[in-house]
Design a protein around this motif. Structure first.
Motif, PDB file in Angstrom:
ATOM      1  N   PRO A  72       0.801  -1.233   0.000  1.00  0.00           N
ATOM      2  CA  PRO A  72       0.000   0.000   0.000  1.00  0.00           C
ATOM      3  C   PRO A  72       0.835   1.285   0.000  1.00  0.00           C
ATOM      4  O   PRO A  72       0.283   2.374  -0.114  1.00  0.00           O
ATOM      5  N   GLU A  73       2.177   1.151   0.123  1.00  0.00           N
ATOM      6  CA  GLU A  73       3.035   2.342   0.003  1.00  0.00           C
ATOM      7  C   GLU A  73       3.589   2.467  -1.413  1.00  0.00           C
ATOM      8  O   GLU A  73       3.608   3.552  -2.004  1.00  0.00           O
ATOM      9  N   ILE A  74       4.061   1.339  -1.960  1.00  0.00           N
ATOM     10  CA  ILE A  74       4.723   1.449  -3.267  1.00  0.00           C
ATOM     11  C   ILE A  74       3.727   1.534  -4.429  1.00  0.00           C
ATOM     12  O   ILE A  74       4.009   2.187  -5.429  1.00  0.00           O
ATOM     13  N   MET A  75       2.541   0.912  -4.276  1.00  0.00           N
ATOM     14  CA  MET A  75       1.602   0.941  -5.404  1.00  0.00           C
ATOM     15  C   MET A  75       1.094   2.367  -5.688  1.00  0.00           C
ATOM     16  O   MET A  75       1.117   2.815  -6.845  1.00  0.00           O
ATOM     17  N   PRO A  76       0.665   3.135  -4.655  1.00  0.00           N
ATOM     18  CA  PRO A  76       0.224   4.498  -4.967  1.00  0.00           C
ATOM     19  C   PRO A  76       1.349   5.339  -5.574  1.00  0.00           C
ATOM     20  O   PRO A  76       1.113   6.171  -6.457  1.00  0.00           O
ATOM     21  N   ALA A  77       2.593   5.097  -5.110  1.00  0.00           N
ATOM     22  CA  ALA A  77       3.721   5.859  -5.654  1.00  0.00           C
ATOM     23  C   ALA A  77       3.884   5.560  -7.151  1.00  0.00           C
ATOM     24  O   ALA A  77       4.091   6.475  -7.969  1.00  0.00           O
ATOM     25  N   VAL A  78       3.743   4.282  -7.504  1.00  0.00           N
ATOM     26  CA  VAL A  78       3.892   3.887  -8.911  1.00  0.00           C
ATOM     27  C   VAL A  78       2.743   4.466  -9.741  1.00  0.00           C
ATOM     28  O   VAL A  78       2.959   5.026 -10.825  1.00  0.00           O
ATOM     29  N   LEU A  79       1.523   4.377  -9.219  1.00  0.00           N
ATOM     30  CA  LEU A  79       0.374   4.896  -9.981  1.00  0.00           C
ATOM     31  C   LEU A  79       0.508   6.407 -10.189  1.00  0.00           C
ATOM     32  O   LEU A  79       0.116   6.945 -11.229  1.00  0.00           O
ATOM     33  N   ARG A  80       1.091   7.077  -9.197  1.00  0.00           N
ATOM     34  CA  ARG A  80       1.284   8.533  -9.314  1.00  0.00           C
ATOM     35  C   ARG A  80       2.250   8.841 -10.462  1.00  0.00           C
ATOM     36  O   ARG A  80       2.037   9.769 -11.240  1.00  0.00           O
ATOM     37  N   ILE A  81       3.310   8.044 -10.569  1.00  0.00           N
ATOM     38  CA  ILE A  81       4.282   8.265 -11.654  1.00  0.00           C
ATOM     39  C   ILE A  81       3.618   7.986 -13.011  1.00  0.00           C
ATOM     40  O   ILE A  81       3.748   8.771 -13.959  1.00  0.00           O
ATOM     41  N   LEU A  82       2.869   6.886 -13.100  1.00  0.00           N
ATOM     42  CA  LEU A  82       2.211   6.546 -14.372  1.00  0.00           C
ATOM     43  C   LEU A  82       1.257   7.666 -14.784  1.00  0.00           C
ATOM     44  O   LEU A  82       1.191   8.060 -15.954  1.00  0.00           O
ATOM     45  N   ASP A  83       0.527   8.181 -13.798  1.00  0.00           N
ATOM     46  CA  ASP A  83      -0.445   9.242 -14.074  1.00  0.00           C
ATOM     47  C   ASP A  83       0.263  10.510 -14.559  1.00  0.00           C
ATOM     48  O   ASP A  83      -0.135  11.114 -15.555  1.00  0.00           O
ATOM     49  N   ALA A  84       1.351  10.868 -13.863  1.00  0.00           N
ATOM     50  CA  ALA A  84       2.063  12.097 -14.227  1.00  0.00           C
ATOM     51  C   ALA A  84       2.646  11.994 -15.636  1.00  0.00           C
ATOM     52  O   ALA A  84       2.788  13.005 -16.332  1.00  0.00           O
ATOM     53  N   ALA A  85       2.991  10.764 -16.047  1.00  0.00           N
ATOM     54  CA  ALA A  85       3.593  10.588 -17.377  1.00  0.00           C
ATOM     55  C   ALA A  85       2.536  10.461 -18.476  1.00  0.00           C
ATOM     56  O   ALA A  85       2.868  10.345 -19.649  1.00  0.00           O
ATOM     57  N   GLY A  86       1.267  10.459 -18.086  1.00  0.00           N
ATOM     58  CA  GLY A  86       0.191  10.396 -19.086  1.00  0.00           C
ATOM     59  C   GLY A  86      -0.134   8.985 -19.547  1.00  0.00           C
ATOM     60  O   GLY A  86      -0.635   8.802 -20.674  1.00  0.00           O
ATOM     61  N   ALA A  87       0.143   7.966 -18.713  1.00  0.00           N
ATOM     62  CA  ALA A  87      -0.218   6.592 -19.105  1.00  0.00           C
ATOM     63  C   ALA A  87      -1.726   6.528 -19.308  1.00  0.00           C
ATOM     64  O   ALA A  87      -2.494   7.024 -18.480  1.00  0.00           O
ATOM     65  N   ARG A  88      -2.125   5.915 -20.423  1.00  0.00           N
ATOM     66  CA  ARG A  88      -3.553   5.850 -20.757  1.00  0.00           C
ATOM     67  C   ARG A  88      -4.139   4.574 -20.163  1.00  0.00           C
ATOM     68  O   ARG A  88      -4.369   3.580 -20.864  1.00  0.00           O
ATOM     69  N   ILE A  89      -4.320   4.606 -18.844  1.00  0.00           N
ATOM     70  CA  ILE A  89      -4.850   3.432 -18.146  1.00  0.00           C
ATOM     71  C   ILE A  89      -5.982   3.850 -17.210  1.00  0.00           C
ATOM     72  O   ILE A  89      -6.034   4.998 -16.764  1.00  0.00           O
ATOM     73  N   ALA A  90      -6.881   2.905 -16.930  1.00  0.00           N
ATOM     74  CA  ALA A  90      -7.974   3.139 -15.983  1.00  0.00           C
ATOM     75  C   ALA A  90      -7.891   2.063 -14.903  1.00  0.00           C
ATOM     76  O   ALA A  90      -8.440   0.964 -15.074  1.00  0.00           O
ATOM     77  N   PRO A  91      -7.165   2.344 -13.802  1.00  0.00           N
ATOM     78  CA  PRO A  91      -6.981   1.304 -12.779  1.00  0.00           C
ATOM     79  C   PRO A  91      -8.274   0.983 -12.040  1.00  0.00           C
ATOM     80  O   PRO A  91      -9.055   1.879 -11.713  1.00  0.00           O
ATOM     81  N   GLU A  92      -8.509  -0.319 -11.813  1.00  0.00           N
ATOM     82  CA  GLU A  92      -9.617  -0.784 -10.948  1.00  0.00           C
ATOM     83  C   GLU A  92      -8.960  -1.433  -9.744  1.00  0.00           C
ATOM     84  O   GLU A  92      -8.284  -2.456  -9.887  1.00  0.00           O
TER      85      GLU A  92
END
Ligand code: NAD
Length: 498
Positions: free
Chosen positions: A33-53
């Protein structure tokens, strides 16, 4: 040579499109629960076209009585998205709980485990500065079929199953992966000098399929010397393809000698599903402290972006990540004087990567996915004609506590017919009759081979009659294995010493 069919068997998602790609995400346990939000934040900032569930899997599910650790709602999401980005899970100790990762790999038919092992010298400490290899491990077969039996008082058995389609899929995957990622060489590792039929099939298919990839260098190594060389000279290797158990051991050796287990990501690829995860576990010792390195999970997420056709975003992030590493922004696990300039926690490291999006590293080699890297990989199936199969004998396995093979041969004599003469008796694979060596230690587990002369076909009724006679003489049959020829070639190994 079998012909390739036109239909790809593995179809990664189509290249980038306007709609974000739904992916299932698990936060996992421990540091998850610490590393996953950090990774999703990076993906989001880079414009990854994903919709996480986000789905709840792991410790909470175990605690609510779901022994698999995976509730139905999570399966539902995974079945729909077909892509899983997975944080590490805690596997509860003791019986009654299966490894969640193994359950997911098998249930979802993920036949390929792809594990890159790369060093980032001199910023991350290593004895092997030039190491950059990928291990492609078969994920579904081999001794992991989990078919084990106790057969006698003294002997246990685990079945090693190797199939042509399973081997072919992983070998083709390795060659296609090499091509798609600009890699030059594929090394196959087996123990085909001992297991001539199972491992021998894998190495034969490697040579056969390899002929279709003349642009890729190819070599085969026996697994023992191959593993030793990988530990000593990992820079010799580029892509390694191997069977399930060997791959399991090899990939841990590779991760260990790379000096950066915390930086390794891995992909599990199947016909329809794919799962991406860090190599490390849930690190309960540092959970909740905010100091975990999110890099292993991030690099796995970049494999995922490539898989769903977003290599452009993966490239931007990976180069930013390399910049952070060479700028000396390090989490505690890779602290390395004098190259660490700032020791940071999980969130600060993620921010350092985000701040560098758009930059390219100056010392470490930048990734460039436009130059033959980062293409999604697909493999094609082949159609093979069915062989002409004939029954030529039977191996009858007996539980017999006496230790004298000559006595056993005498007991079997009334059962022998002209169709199926007693060819030999082995104990743990070693021939003990006829002409056995008195020094050979015998257990209570005997293989008695009844084989027709010159491999002449016999009727199954002959085998049934033989078994009936053996049973009548009071011997304990624990299993039988029919002996076949395929297109005239024996489909069974000789006894050691035969
Ligand atoms: P681990 O990988 O969790 O930890 C080993 C050591 O490495 C610990 O000292 C830990 O603090 C450190 N470490 C691991 N990841 C780190 C990171 N990202 N940043 C900084 N340090 C890190 O191995 P373990 O302790 O043997 O296993 C803990 C639990 O994880 C067990 O329940 C195990 O079954 C599970 N596990 C899960 C997976 C998975 O979900 N794929 C894989 C391996 C282990």
């Amino acid at each position: 040579m079998p012909k390739s069919t036109a239909q790809p068997e593995v179809m990664p998602e189509k290249p980038a499109h306007a709609q974000p790609v739904p992916i299932t995400v698990t936060y996992g346990d421990g540091i998850g629960p610490e590393i996953m939000p950090a990774v999703l934040r990076i993906l989001d900032a880079a414009g990854a076209r994903i919709a996480p569930e986000i789905v709840e899997v792991g410790e909470k599910a175990y605690n609510s009585g779901i022994t698999s650790g995976i509730p139905e709602s999570a399966w539902e999401s995974i079945r729909r998205t077909r892509i899983l980005l997975k944080a590490p899970f805690l596997t509860p100790q003791g019986s009654g709980h299966k490894s969640l990762t193994v359950t997911m790999r098998k249930t979802l038919g993920m036949f390929a485990n792809v594990r890159p092992s790369v060093t980032y010298h001199p910023y991350v400490q290593t004895n092997h500065p030039a190491m950059d290899l990928v291990i492609i491990r078969e994920n579904e077969e081999d001794l992991y079929a989990g078919i084990e039996h106790r057969q006698t008082d003294e002997v246990y058995q685990c079945l090693k199953l190797i199939s042509i389609p399973g081997s072919e899929k992983i070998i083709r995957y390795a060659f296609e992966y090499a091509r798609a990622n600009g890699r030059k060489k594929v090394t196959c590792m087996t123990k085909d000098n001992i297991m001539k039929i199972t491992d021998g099939t894998f190495s034969r298919l490697f040579r056969e399929i390899g002929a279709e990839y003349p642009d890729i260098q190819q070599e085969h190594m026996i697994i023992d010397i191959g593993a030793a060389r990988l530990a000593e000279r990992p820079e010799h290797f580029d892509v390694v393809v191997t069977l399930n158990l060997y791959g399991d051991i090899l990939s841990d050796i590779a991760a260990e000698v790379s000096g950066s287990v915390g930086l390794a990501g891995s992909a599990n690829i199947g016909q329809a599903f794919a799962m991406f995860e860090a190599v490390h576990g849930s690190a309960p010792d540092i959970a909740g402290m905010g100091i975990a390195n999110p890099s292993g999970l991030l690099l796995a997420a970049l494999q995922m972006l490539v898989h769903i056709g977003q290599a452009d975003i993966a490239e931007t992030i990976q180069n930013a990540w390399l910049c952070a590493i060479e700028d000396g922004i390090h989490t505690g696990d890779i602290f390395n004087e004098p190259y660490t300039r700032k020791r940071v926690g999980t969130d600060e490291f993620a921010q350092a990567v985000i701040d560098r999006l758009g930059s390219r590293p100056k010392q470490l080699p930048a990734v460039d996915f436009s130059k033959n890297q980062g293409k999604p990989v697909s493999v094609q199936s082949t159609e093979r004609p069915r062989a002409h199969k004939e029954l030529v004998g039977v191996d009858v396995f007996l539980h017999w506590p006496n230790r004298e093979p000559e006595v056993l041969a005498d007991l079997l004599r009334p059962a022998v017919s002209a169709h199926l003469p007693l060819n030999m008796i082995t104990n743990r694979g070693i021939k003990v009759f006829p002409d056995g060596n008195p020094a050979t230690f015998c257990t209570d587990h005997w293989r008695c081979r009844f084989k027709s002369a010159q491999l002449k076909p016999v009727a199954y009724a002959n085998v049934l009659e033989l078994l009936h006679q053996i049973h009548e003489s009071g011997l304990d049959i624990i299993k039988t294995e029919n002996l076949y020829t395929f297109d005239g070639e024996a489909g069974f190994s000789l006894g050691q010493g035969e």
